[in-house]
Write an enzyme that holds these catalytic residues in place. Sequence first.
Site, short mmCIF file in Angstrom:
data_model
loop_
_atom_site.label_atom_id
_atom_site.label_comp_id
_atom_site.label_asym_id
_atom_site.label_seq_id
_atom_site.Cartn_x
_atom_site.Cartn_y
_atom_site.Cartn_z
N GLY A 332 -23.91 -4.35 57.18
CA GLY A 332 -24.10 -5.21 58.19
C GLY A 332 -25.41 -4.34 59.15
O GLY A 332 -26.06 -5.11 59.65
N TRP A 335 -28.55 -4.36 57.24
CA TRP A 335 -29.16 -5.84 56.99
C TRP A 335 -30.03 -5.84 58.38
O TRP A 335 -31.19 -6.59 58.21
CB TRP A 335 -28.05 -6.77 57.06
CG TRP A 335 -28.33 -8.40 57.29
CD1 TRP A 335 -28.66 -9.06 56.12
CD2 TRP A 335 -28.36 -9.07 58.55
NE1 TRP A 335 -29.03 -10.40 56.88
CE2 TRP A 335 -28.94 -10.35 58.02
CE3 TRP A 335 -28.22 -8.81 59.72
CZ2 TRP A 335 -29.31 -11.40 58.91
CZ3 TRP A 335 -28.56 -9.83 60.52
CH2 TRP A 335 -28.97 -11.21 60.24
N HIS A 336 -29.70 -5.47 59.61
CA HIS A 336 -30.31 -5.41 60.45
C HIS A 336 -31.71 -5.03 60.60
O HIS A 336 -32.85 -5.30 61.24
CB HIS A 336 -29.81 -5.05 61.75
CG HIS A 336 -28.68 -6.10 62.34
ND1 HIS A 336 -27.44 -5.86 61.71
CD2 HIS A 336 -28.52 -6.88 63.44
CE1 HIS A 336 -26.79 -6.87 62.41
NE2 HIS A 336 -27.31 -7.25 63.39
N GLY A 337 -31.90 -3.81 59.76
CA GLY A 337 -33.12 -3.37 59.74
C GLY A 337 -33.16 -2.02 58.82
O GLY A 337 -32.11 -1.46 58.66
N PHE A 490 -35.20 -9.07 62.30
CA PHE A 490 -34.46 -9.13 61.18
C PHE A 490 -34.40 -10.10 60.12
O PHE A 490 -33.80 -10.17 59.13
CB PHE A 490 -32.89 -9.10 61.66
CG PHE A 490 -32.73 -8.08 62.79
CD1 PHE A 490 -32.01 -8.45 63.95
CD2 PHE A 490 -33.32 -6.96 62.90
CE1 PHE A 490 -31.73 -7.55 65.26
CE2 PHE A 490 -32.99 -5.81 64.05
CZ PHE A 490 -32.33 -6.27 64.99
#
Lengths: 490, 325
Positions: A332, A335-337, A490
């Site tokens: 998770g 996924w943001h960066g 994102f």
Amino acid sequence: MLFNSIEFLIFLIVVVTTLAAIKHRKFQHILILVASYFFFYYTSNYLIVLLIFTTIWDYYFGNIIYKTKDHKTKKLILVISLIGNLGLLGFFKYANFTITQINFLGNQLNFATHIPLLDIALPIAISFYTFHSITYTVGLYRNQITPARSFTEYAIFVAFFPQLVAGPILKAKEFLPQLREKIDSFKSGIGLRQIIITEANLKIGITLISLGFFKKMFIADNVSGLVNSVFSNPIGLESFTIILATFAFGVQIYCDFSGYSDIAIGIALILGLKIPINFNKPYFATSPSDFWRKWHISLSTWLRDYLYIPLGGNKKSKPRTYLNLLIVMFLGGFWHGASWNFILWGVMHGLYLSIHKIISDKFPFLTVHPFFKTKIGKIMSIIITQYFIFLAWIPFRVSDTESMLYSIQKYIFLDFQILDTVVFIQSHKIRIMILIVFVLLHFISYRKGNLPLLISNWNIKYWFLFLICIILPILFFYPGNSEDFIYFQF
Amino acid sequence: MLGIKFVFFLSFLISISIFCTVILFYQYDVKDGNLISRSKDMITPQEFYSKNFNTEEKKIFIIGSSQVVAINPTYVKNYLSSHHYDDYEIYNLAVISDVPINRLNSIDKIISTQPVLILYGVSDRDFTFMPKSIQDNLLPDPHVFFVTLLNEIKQISSIDLELFEFPQRTTLSIMIDLMNFLKGHSSDSVFYENTPFMKITEDAFIVKHDMNYRKSGFTSIPNPEDNVNFIALEEISQKFTSNNIKIVFFVTPANKFYSEFMPSEYKLSFDLILDNLRKNSSSEVYDLFYKYGDLNIWNDLTHVAINSTIYSDDIAKIILVNIEK
């Protein structure tokens, strides 16, 4: 195209007005699709081909998955579809990160590796529409949905402009049925339904959109100045300044992201479509798991349904459950960066969830203890939970390692110095006042429940005054430099 | 019963009307049916550059952000006169929050007035601003249409549309003026000759003593090859040079508490910008950054108080050296 721009305002008025004027449903849906693609093209130009590729890819594979009877073949086709989606996401978002790590490791092991970085743009919204698409193919694999009746229907689901670039992440099983014509409560027809703009939907939609803009343009954009002035170079600053800036960033990211979500949900409601809520007063969460039931709900439920549960969820052994939580939150964060600071943020939340689960498992009486049902107990739970939540915002915001470690150290180990902090507060009076306004309004909305619904049920006179009270501060305090929505990156 | 659409549009219209009225009321007066800017010394850039300058006078323009506004054009003119250079007129064209990429838009207008010398004050802040990254667009960009339309509206409008582009700035000015009014301070602009683009108030003259607070908010300065403001500055330099207008740069001064708290990486980046400026342009770059750090002449960490002459004196000397060459 930013929501908080003149171009978007014009775009929205034109689209809604035209939809209201066109009665023929087929043209309505084509208009929504064209408008969505135009919206995306305006921001991303030629990168629209990736969106179209993802749409065609999953539409095609979705049909094959549905028609295939053999379970193993079904699974194989799903895997191919996922490789396509995640491969695209992985390449554009993580290729350079991977190359950097390989180079770093190679140099550490004296291989003198120097693979050049790729000159590729990060396509806007790729994280979001990839996840949308995955809900479709997985939904078909799990027999939760039937395939889209037409390419238009599926393309609208993937590219629906209110939520395209920063969510909420739609699930096919929730959204596709809404696009279909209703025969009765249980059955839908073969065509797409007509878009009808009702007064009730218009009122709640406008209320949500206004609140969204208020949060983004009045609160988030103004508070960002305070945050930037600290975290651009926090080294040497006092603990209370760091804590104030951390709190301000928590407010900024909440108002920015939930504001965007409110606007997206409001626009969809005007068109008669329901998008799931994405935030439910997360800063009143009483535990880490409660936080993730209230923060970025569409992502946390996506991770739960498509990652945590397939990994075994909490059905396997306890250590495996804790590991699953860590893996899910690690991914998770990732996924943001493509950056270690986001991974750290994810890992921190994974640890919070795991530790909370361990404590709950080891001391189950705590979960039902009457003290935590009292007001004081709830307040304590909120304060302790939010202390750790805001701590995790530091790596999310501060990418430079030295600055991040300094800020974390000052957050945890207070120095009790206040002189510079007082001067800092004096030079940011307006922003501090805006933070106080946020705290008051947020507390009111916590006590009142569904505030947008409440407001939209007001008598038309009061609703009129509400709109003026919302629009005026936005106009007068809008900084003028349109800050991107944080989640656009994102 | 009123419809929702009607109520919404009415509330929007009323809010916009209140907003526009307050902004315009703050900035403009109505005289003989015409809109006149409240500050008679402030005119729009359009008005300034299109006015009829005396063809006999040799114009020297000082350009930069608010950090150059403390340079007194009258002082500089008198200094030059005392050295027998009587036919020069000095203008301080400081613009609040100016950066090279914005200033580039008005360079052609400046060139059209045929100045003999340009003194460009640069600071570290000028090079931190980065417009949002623009990917190379392979296909037609509809955003360009809106930007072009907006720029055209700005050109033909007699109202300063920047007031509406940056409403917070205007609102804060109104609030500051209101607070000054309640304290009995005047917010009226003080006459400051040949400084057309900045409103000077009594506040700007005050020398503040307690500068010992940490300046936070240093962002980062991108490398020269990626720095849009540095690239714009080079273009500015080339334009002046190719039109036979001499341009000279100077680094604006800063209080010692500013320069001392500057992070070393940030300082290195700024030095790199200045080194490149020296190498790439054929112009001199005078460095005043540390010169007054210890002196008691500061209005804030990066703005010299208006009434201190040392800054104007040094600039006058720089100008003298360059017109004598």
